[in-house]
Motif scaffolding. Structure first.
Motif, PDB file in Angstrom:
ATOM      1  N   LYS A 133       0.811  -1.216   0.000  1.00 47.49           N
ATOM      2  CA  LYS A 133       0.000   0.000   0.000  1.00 47.49           C
ATOM      3  C   LYS A 133       0.844   1.265   0.000  1.00 47.49           C
ATOM      4  CE  LYS A 133      -3.920  -2.094   2.431  1.00 47.49           C
ATOM      5  NZ  LYS A 133      -4.800  -2.018   3.628  1.00 47.49           N
ATOM      6  N   ASN A 134       2.169   1.109  -0.029  1.00 43.55           N
ATOM      7  CA  ASN A 134       3.057   2.275   0.041  1.00 43.55           C
ATOM      8  C   ASN A 134       2.692   3.169   1.223  1.00 43.55           C
ATOM      9  OD1 ASN A 134       4.838   1.841  -2.047  1.00 43.55           O
ATOM     10  ND2 ASN A 134       4.293   3.687  -3.178  1.00 43.55           N
ATOM     11  N   THR A 135       2.452   2.545   2.350  1.00 47.13           N
ATOM     12  CA  THR A 135       1.966   3.259   3.525  1.00 47.13           C
ATOM     13  C   THR A 135       2.829   2.952   4.732  1.00 47.13           C
ATOM     14  OG1 THR A 135      -0.313   3.266   2.699  1.00 47.13           O
ATOM     15  CG2 THR A 135      -0.010   3.569   5.066  1.00 47.13           C
ATOM     16  N   VAL A 136       3.095   3.966   5.495  1.00 42.97           N
ATOM     17  CA  VAL A 136       3.798   3.816   6.764  1.00 42.97           C
ATOM     18  C   VAL A 136       2.853   4.220   7.882  1.00 42.97           C
ATOM     19  CG1 VAL A 136       4.823   6.124   6.761  1.00 42.97           C
ATOM     20  CG2 VAL A 136       5.963   4.272   7.968  1.00 42.97           C
ATOM     21  N   TYR A 137       2.960   3.545   9.007  1.00 46.49           N
ATOM     22  CA  TYR A 137       2.080   3.764  10.143  1.00 46.49           C
ATOM     23  C   TYR A 137       2.890   4.187  11.364  1.00 46.49           C
ATOM     24  CZ  TYR A 137      -0.954   0.926   7.178  1.00 46.49           C
ATOM     25  OH  TYR A 137      -1.674   0.431   6.131  1.00 46.49           O
ATOM     26  N   LEU A 138       2.223   4.908  12.251  1.00 49.39           N
ATOM     27  CA  LEU A 138       2.815   5.223  13.546  1.00 49.39           C
ATOM     28  C   LEU A 138       1.784   4.863  14.608  1.00 49.39           C
ATOM     29  CD1 LEU A 138       5.303   6.429  14.984  1.00 49.39           C
ATOM     30  CD2 LEU A 138       4.025   8.584  15.099  1.00 49.39           C
ATOM     31  N   GLN A 139       2.052   3.801  15.319  1.00 45.40           N
ATOM     32  CA  GLN A 139       1.204   3.393  16.432  1.00 45.40           C
ATOM     33  C   GLN A 139       1.716   4.065  17.683  1.00 45.40           C
ATOM     34  OE1 GLN A 139      -1.606   1.316  16.442  1.00 45.40           O
ATOM     35  NE2 GLN A 139      -1.799   1.956  18.590  1.00 45.40           N
ATOM     36  N   MET A 140       0.860   4.831  18.333  1.00 43.71           N
ATOM     37  CA  MET A 140       1.251   5.570  19.518  1.00 43.71           C
ATOM     38  C   MET A 140       0.408   5.085  20.699  1.00 43.71           C
ATOM     39  SD  MET A 140       1.751   9.391  17.931  1.00 43.71           S
ATOM     40  CE  MET A 140       0.013   9.641  17.542  1.00 43.71           C
ATOM     41  N   ASN A 141       1.070   4.563  21.706  1.00 43.60           N
ATOM     42  CA  ASN A 141       0.397   4.031  22.884  1.00 43.60           C
ATOM     43  C   ASN A 141       0.786   4.817  24.121  1.00 43.60           C
ATOM     44  OD1 ASN A 141      -0.678   1.941  21.263  1.00 43.60           O
ATOM     45  ND2 ASN A 141       1.122   0.656  21.634  1.00 43.60           N
ATOM     46  N   SER A 142       0.011   4.640  25.169  1.00 41.26           N
ATOM     47  CA  SER A 142       0.286   5.303  26.454  1.00 41.26           C
ATOM     48  C   SER A 142       0.527   6.795  26.250  1.00 41.26           C
ATOM     49  CB  SER A 142       1.497   4.656  27.145  1.00 41.26           C
ATOM     50  OG  SER A 142       1.273   3.277  27.350  1.00 41.26           O
ATOM     51  N   LEU A 143      -0.346   7.415  25.510  1.00 46.81           N
ATOM     52  CA  LEU A 143      -0.147   8.819  25.146  1.00 46.81           C
ATOM     53  C   LEU A 143      -0.217   9.736  26.359  1.00 46.81           C
ATOM     54  CD1 LEU A 143      -2.097   8.785  21.806  1.00 46.81           C
ATOM     55  CD2 LEU A 143       0.282   9.485  22.072  1.00 46.81           C
ATOM     56  N   LYS A 144       0.572  10.792  26.289  1.00 42.68           N
ATOM     57  CA  LYS A 144       0.660  11.789  27.352  1.00 42.68           C
ATOM     58  C   LYS A 144       0.272  13.154  26.784  1.00 42.68           C
ATOM     59  CE  LYS A 144       4.716   9.281  29.067  1.00 42.68           C
ATOM     60  NZ  LYS A 144       6.158   9.395  29.408  1.00 42.68           N
TER      61      LYS A 144
END
Length: 125
Positions: A75-86
């Motif tokens: 898909k020519n796609t990059v992801y950023l999974q962000m957890n425990s956000l502050k």
């Protein structure tokens, strides 16, 4: 190369968000794709980057462990999974791409030739 970022929004502290960055155009194996963020009144900050050729990942100081960058080559796609956000993660998040970057330049915004439009992530306390 055109980059389209999406996935931002309002989230409570401790929550999670996944950002997506879809690239239109050819992404060769010597490209890197990654994420920066910019909070009001602050400089643009390196978040994470991924080498398109071998999938190697690199993170800004103190973000590894909460943030994960990944890709879908089909898909020519990059992801950023962000957890425990502050609340201090609140910023506009930008995806970026560039070719032939060396490791020492990953954290420099000026090294990247292509930028997405940015997506706002707001973390409430």
């Amino acid at each position: 190369v055109q980059l389209q970022a999406s996935g931002g929004g309002l989230v409570q502290a401790g929550g999670s968000v996944r950002l997506s960055c879809a690239a239109a155009g050819r992404i060769d194996s010597d490209y890197v794709m990654g994420w920066f963020r910019q909070a009001p009144g602050r400089e643009r900050e390196f978040v994470a980057v991924l080498r398109w050729g071998n999938g190697g990942t690199y993170y800004g100081d103190s973000l590894k462990g909460r943030f994960t960058i990944s890709r879908d080559r089909a898909k020519n796609t990059v992801y950023l999974q962000m957890n425990s956000l502050k609340p201090e993660d609140t910023a506009v998040y930008y995806c970026a791409a560039g070719s032939r970057l060396i490791y020492s330049s990953f954290g420099q915004p000026s090294s990247y030739s292509y930028w997405g439009q940015g997506t706002q992530v707001t973390v409430s306390s």
